[in-house]
Design a protein around this motif. Structure first.
Motif, PDB file in Angstrom:
ATOM      1  N   MET A  92       0.839  -1.211   0.000  1.00 24.79           N
ATOM      2  CA  MET A  92       0.000   0.000   0.000  1.00 24.79           C
ATOM      3  C   MET A  92       0.874   1.261   0.000  1.00 24.79           C
ATOM      4  SD  MET A  92      -3.083  -0.848  -0.286  1.00 24.79           S
ATOM      5  CE  MET A  92      -3.449  -2.549  -0.647  1.00 24.79           C
ATOM      6  N   LEU A  93       2.004   1.211   0.685  1.00 23.27           N
ATOM      7  CA  LEU A  93       2.905   2.370   0.697  1.00 23.27           C
ATOM      8  C   LEU A  93       3.542   2.556  -0.682  1.00 23.27           C
ATOM      9  CD1 LEU A  93       4.574   1.877   4.207  1.00 23.27           C
ATOM     10  CD2 LEU A  93       2.765   3.488   3.604  1.00 23.27           C
ATOM     11  N   VAL A  94       3.840   1.426  -1.347  1.00 21.66           N
ATOM     12  CA  VAL A  94       4.375   1.516  -2.720  1.00 21.66           C
ATOM     13  C   VAL A  94       3.313   2.097  -3.643  1.00 21.66           C
ATOM     14  CG1 VAL A  94       5.110   0.126  -4.711  1.00 21.66           C
ATOM     15  CG2 VAL A  94       6.105  -0.289  -2.462  1.00 21.66           C
ATOM     16  N   ARG A  95       2.046   1.655  -3.444  1.00 18.47           N
ATOM     17  CA  ARG A  95       0.947   2.222  -4.243  1.00 18.47           C
ATOM     18  C   ARG A  95       0.894   3.735  -4.086  1.00 18.47           C
ATOM     19  NH1 ARG A  95      -5.063  -0.302  -3.625  1.00 18.47           N
ATOM     20  NH2 ARG A  95      -4.586  -2.425  -4.206  1.00 18.47           N
ATOM     21  N   ALA A  96       1.187   4.195  -2.866  1.00 18.87           N
ATOM     22  CA  ALA A  96       1.152   5.647  -2.608  1.00 18.87           C
ATOM     23  C   ALA A  96       2.351   6.359  -3.223  1.00 18.87           C
ATOM     24  CB  ALA A  96       1.103   5.908  -1.106  1.00 18.87           C
ATOM     25  N   GLY A  97       3.321   5.589  -3.704  1.00 20.68           N
ATOM     26  CA  GLY A  97       4.465   6.201  -4.385  1.00 20.68           C
ATOM     27  C   GLY A  97       5.735   6.243  -3.552  1.00 20.68           C
ATOM     28  N   LEU A  98       5.745   5.547  -2.406  1.00 18.74           N
ATOM     29  CA  LEU A  98       6.952   5.566  -1.570  1.00 18.74           C
ATOM     30  C   LEU A  98       7.908   4.446  -1.963  1.00 18.74           C
ATOM     31  CD1 LEU A  98       5.712   6.239   2.080  1.00 18.74           C
ATOM     32  CD2 LEU A  98       6.012   7.830   0.195  1.00 18.74           C
ATOM     33  N   ARG A  99       9.187   4.676  -1.675  1.00 24.85           N
ATOM     34  CA  ARG A  99      10.182   3.604  -1.807  1.00 24.85           C
ATOM     35  C   ARG A  99      10.262   2.924  -0.443  1.00 24.85           C
ATOM     36  NH1 ARG A  99      14.610   7.587  -4.292  1.00 24.85           N
ATOM     37  NH2 ARG A  99      13.865   8.673  -2.451  1.00 24.85           N
ATOM     38  N   VAL A 100      10.024   1.612  -0.459  1.00 20.04           N
ATOM     39  CA  VAL A 100       9.859   0.891   0.805  1.00 20.04           C
ATOM     40  C   VAL A 100      10.914  -0.199   0.940  1.00 20.04           C
ATOM     41  CG1 VAL A 100       8.257  -0.508   2.181  1.00 20.04           C
ATOM     42  CG2 VAL A 100       7.366   1.239   0.622  1.00 20.04           C
ATOM     43  N   VAL A 101      11.520  -0.288   2.125  1.00 16.26           N
ATOM     44  CA  VAL A 101      12.334  -1.466   2.463  1.00 16.26           C
ATOM     45  C   VAL A 101      11.626  -2.176   3.601  1.00 16.26           C
ATOM     46  CG1 VAL A 101      14.504  -2.311   3.409  1.00 16.26           C
ATOM     47  CG2 VAL A 101      14.532  -0.462   1.748  1.00 16.26           C
ATOM     48  N   ALA A 131      -4.762  -0.083   4.670  1.00 16.30           N
ATOM     49  CA  ALA A 131      -5.432   0.894   3.799  1.00 16.30           C
ATOM     50  C   ALA A 131      -5.274   2.316   4.333  1.00 16.30           C
ATOM     51  CB  ALA A 131      -6.907   0.529   3.656  1.00 16.30           C
ATOM     52  N   ILE A 132      -5.430   2.508   5.649  1.00 13.32           N
ATOM     53  CA  ILE A 132      -5.329   3.860   6.202  1.00 13.32           C
ATOM     54  C   ILE A 132      -3.899   4.395   6.048  1.00 13.32           C
ATOM     55  CG2 ILE A 132      -4.882   3.071   8.587  1.00 13.32           C
ATOM     56  CD1 ILE A 132      -6.908   6.189   7.655  1.00 13.32           C
ATOM     57  N   ALA A 133      -2.924   3.509   6.073  1.00 17.87           N
ATOM     58  CA  ALA A 133      -1.519   3.956   5.989  1.00 17.87           C
ATOM     59  C   ALA A 133      -1.283   4.688   4.672  1.00 17.87           C
ATOM     60  CB  ALA A 133      -0.586   2.767   6.110  1.00 17.87           C
ATOM     61  N   ARG A 134      -1.854   4.119   3.608  1.00 21.46           N
ATOM     62  CA  ARG A 134      -1.691   4.743   2.288  1.00 21.46           C
ATOM     63  C   ARG A 134      -2.264   6.164   2.300  1.00 21.46           C
ATOM     64  NH1 ARG A 134      -5.418   2.935  -2.779  1.00 21.46           N
ATOM     65  NH2 ARG A 134      -4.910   4.684  -4.108  1.00 21.46           N
ATOM     66  N   TYR A 135      -3.484   6.308   2.850  1.00 26.40           N
ATOM     67  CA  TYR A 135      -4.117   7.633   2.824  1.00 26.40           C
ATOM     68  C   TYR A 135      -3.441   8.600   3.796  1.00 26.40           C
ATOM     69  CZ  TYR A 135      -7.550   5.443  -0.130  1.00 26.40           C
ATOM     70  OH  TYR A 135      -8.144   4.789  -1.172  1.00 26.40           O
ATOM     71  N   TRP A 136      -2.886   8.068   4.881  1.00 23.98           N
ATOM     72  CA  TRP A 136      -2.160   8.909   5.853  1.00 23.98           C
ATOM     73  C   TRP A 136      -0.945   9.544   5.175  1.00 23.98           C
ATOM     74  CZ3 TRP A 136       1.866   7.282   9.879  1.00 23.98           C
ATOM     75  CH2 TRP A 136       1.954   8.205  10.906  1.00 23.98           C
ATOM     76  N   ASP A 172      13.253   0.080  -9.348  1.00 23.89           N
ATOM     77  CA  ASP A 172      13.764  -0.505  -8.112  1.00 23.89           C
ATOM     78  C   ASP A 172      12.824  -1.534  -7.535  1.00 23.89           C
ATOM     79  OD1 ASP A 172      15.407   2.210  -6.356  1.00 23.89           O
ATOM     80  OD2 ASP A 172      16.127   0.669  -7.722  1.00 23.89           O
ATOM     81  N   GLN A 173      11.529  -1.215  -7.648  1.00 25.78           N
ATOM     82  CA  GLN A 173      10.553  -2.006  -6.923  1.00 25.78           C
ATOM     83  C   GLN A 173      10.175  -3.295  -7.651  1.00 25.78           C
ATOM     84  OE1 GLN A 173       9.624  -1.260  -3.963  1.00 25.78           O
ATOM     85  NE2 GLN A 173       9.994   0.910  -3.684  1.00 25.78           N
ATOM     86  N   THR A 174      10.597  -3.475  -8.891  1.00 23.74           N
ATOM     87  CA  THR A 174      10.168  -4.679  -9.594  1.00 23.74           C
ATOM     88  C   THR A 174      11.354  -5.334 -10.296  1.00 23.74           C
ATOM     89  OG1 THR A 174       9.705  -3.446 -11.600  1.00 23.74           O
ATOM     90  CG2 THR A 174       7.880  -3.722 -10.084  1.00 23.74           C
ATOM     91  N   SER A 175      11.206  -6.613 -10.557  1.00 20.21           N
ATOM     92  CA  SER A 175      12.202  -7.285 -11.379  1.00 20.21           C
ATOM     93  C   SER A 175      11.461  -8.350 -12.170  1.00 20.21           C
ATOM     94  CB  SER A 175      13.282  -7.919 -10.507  1.00 20.21           C
ATOM     95  OG  SER A 175      12.712  -8.928  -9.724  1.00 20.21           O
ATOM     96  N   ARG A 221      12.562  -6.188  -1.114  1.00 13.97           N
ATOM     97  CA  ARG A 221      12.021  -5.066  -1.873  1.00 13.97           C
ATOM     98  C   ARG A 221      10.657  -5.498  -2.405  1.00 13.97           C
ATOM     99  NH1 ARG A 221      14.569   0.089  -2.245  1.00 13.97           N
ATOM    100  NH2 ARG A 221      16.593  -0.262  -1.327  1.00 13.97           N
ATOM    101  N   ILE A 222       9.788  -4.520  -2.587  1.00 13.80           N
ATOM    102  CA  ILE A 222       8.412  -4.840  -2.948  1.00 13.80           C
ATOM    103  C   ILE A 222       8.247  -4.789  -4.468  1.00 13.80           C
ATOM    104  CG2 ILE A 222       5.981  -4.252  -2.506  1.00 13.80           C
ATOM    105  CD1 ILE A 222       7.740  -4.965   0.013  1.00 13.80           C
ATOM    106  N   GLY A 223       7.613  -5.836  -5.006  1.00  7.92           N
ATOM    107  CA  GLY A 223       7.417  -5.907  -6.451  1.00  7.92           C
ATOM    108  C   GLY A 223       5.956  -5.761  -6.847  1.00  7.92           C
TER     109      GLY A 223
END
Ligand SMILES: Nc1ncnc2c1ncn2[C@@H]1O[C@H](COP(=O)(O)OP(=O)(O)OP(=O)(O)O)[C@@H](O)[C@H]1O
Ligand SMILES: O=C(O)[C@@H](O)C(=O)CO
Length: 431
Positions: free
Chosen positions: A22-31, A216-221, A245-248, A384-386
């Motif tokens: 969900m954080l990746v959906r929001a556009g963040l780079r996540v580890v 879900a709330i994390a994304r909107y936050w 970065d996020q996919t391979s 990493r999230i794909g």
């Protein structure tokens, strides 16, 4: 406040990947890390907007869950995080003693936070909160399949009542869009029956240092803080690099599915897969040791692959312990409640440990506890999230492992997530 980094503490591994996606959906780079990272330098945190620490603390003793969560908090503080999110299940999975209340209390105390929101709602996956009561696909939580959960059966839908039994603080209910008015310190169960309600809750919480809930709330936050796609993409020109970065890519890799979840959704997914693919059902009845069951399972896989020297075209297989509520009850009666779960997790851990030696590079796991056992057995410390397979279930690829340098892709599926063809969807999605 100058927001540099979001830090998240998740109480199980599938919940953590759900949150990460969900954080990746929001556009963040996540580890995403598993456990509290010991070797900070080995994991590429520098470019991460969000760090997700995955714990396996949902069903352990409350005291231990608090201790581990506070250790995770200290780690995140040392990594420069200044906003904190505690992720638990969208079905508010709890034991009699916690652990949502005790962990939330402890983190709120440590951060000196008075007003704290609890927002498990995940409408996209059918979990909604209305008048403080949790519904799963329109059915009260205590009437849903969660009433039969092997580790934390949920027998009350009233989240205010549940949290009151777990927390030292006052607990109140907050209708959608309503601002908190009760004197602090108070925990608020926040209503949200759709994504618009979640956006309103996120707007109310955008100055909060600490928030708790489902993914879900994390994304909107994040978006309400201006850190989502809108904020970050406007201030960066490297968003293409983020996506890369996020996919391979990884077509045609040998895949195995391990299902330890006994949820209605997973059992339906197993049945669907079994119509066309080999499935091995493990019998948790005390008749075999962990070693015997593991060795038979690995031999069974090898037999299915023995006619095909090319690992890329070998058929994916599924191994499961998923069973009906009556069979699970019988196993718990026979072996003991914790023992039945521990035995099953030990078998999945041992099987997973063997799989890479047989050329397996993609593993789909169903169930949070089961995923915890598998990730720990493979000594994976960060991913990493794909690509997202279903809402809240992404492929993840090892970013750091104690034992292997060969990247392994995993899909960690929360028990109740995904449609009936989820396993096919996973195999068809690039990892
Ligand atoms: N046949 C069985 N008999 C008894 N216990 C089982 C059996 N099969 C699985 N278990 C145990 O039940 C638990 C299932 O929990 P798990 O978290 O893996 O799935 P889940 O709760 O459906 O998923 P999630 O937590 O993601 O919602 C595990 O501890 C597993 O070992
Ligand atoms: O929130 C959810 O439902 C999932 O991420 C989860 O935590 C299931 O274990």
């Amino acid at each position: 406040m100058n927001v540099e980094r979001i830090g998240c503490i998740a109480d199980d591994y599938t919940g953590a990947t759900d949150l990460s996606s969900m954080l990746v959906r929001a556009g963040l780079r996540v580890v995403q890390c598993f456990g509290i990272p010991e070797d900070y330098d080995a994991i590429q945190f520098a470019d991460a907007d969000a760090i997700v620490v995955s714990l396996k603390s949902r069903s352990i003793a409350a005291k231990d869950a608090v201790e581990e969560s506070l250790a995770a908090l200290r780690f995140l503080q040392s990594a420069g995080v200044n906003r904190f999110f505690f992720k638990y299940c969208s079905t508010f999975d709890s034991t009699a003693a916690g652990n949502i209340g005790p962990v939330a209390d402890a983190i709120a105390d440590a951060l000196d936070v008075d007003t704290l929101f609890f927002c498990p709602s995940f409408p996209e996956n059918g979990r909604t909160v209305y008048c403080g009561h949790l519904f799963v696909n329109g059915m009260p939580l205590h009437e849903s399949g969660m009433r039969n959960h092997p580790l934390n059966p949920m027998t009350d839908s009233n989240l205010v009542r549940i949290l009151k039994t777990q927390s030292q603080r006052d607990v109140a209910w907050l209708a959608s869009g309503q601002a908190p008015s009760t004197p602090s310190p108070t925990h608020y169960i926040v209503d949200a029956i759709n994504d618009n309600d979640l956006r309103k809750a996120a707007e109310l919480a955008k100055s909060h240092v600490f928030l708790t809930g489902g993914s879900a709330i994390a994304r909107y936050w994040v978006e309400a803080m201006g850190l989502g796609n809108a904020g970050l993409q406007a201030s960066r020109d490297d968003t293409k690099a983020v996506d890369a970065d996020q996919t391979s890519t990884s077509p045609g890799r040998l895949s195995v599915i391990l299902a330890g979840s006994c949820s209605d959704a997973t059992r339906a997914q197993v049945a669907e897969f079994e119509r066309s693919h080999p499935v091995l059902h493990l019998n948790v009845d005390g008749s075999q040791t962990v070693e015997q069951m593991t060795s038979e399972a690995i031999q069974w896989c090898a037999q299915h692959w023995s006619n095909n020297a090319d690992t890329h075209t070998r058929q994916p297989v599924l191994i499961c312990s998923s069973a009906s509520p009556a069979s699970v009850a019988a196993a718990r009666q026979q072996l003991g409640e914790r023992e039945a779960a521990e035995f099953t997790e030990a078998v999945f851990a041992a099987i997973a440990h063997e799989l890479p030696q047989h050329g397996v590079t993609r593993i789909v796991v169903a169930g949070g506890e089961t995923s915890g056992a598998v990730i720990n057995a493979l000594n994976i410390t960060a991913v990493r999230i794909g690509n997202e397979i279903a809402p809240g279930v992404p492929w993840v690829t090892t970013a750091s492992s104690h034992t292997s340098s060969t990247p392994l892709s995993l899909a960690l599926k929360s028990g109740n997530f995904g449609g009936p063809r989820f396993f096919f969807d996973a195999l068809e999605t690039q990892s």
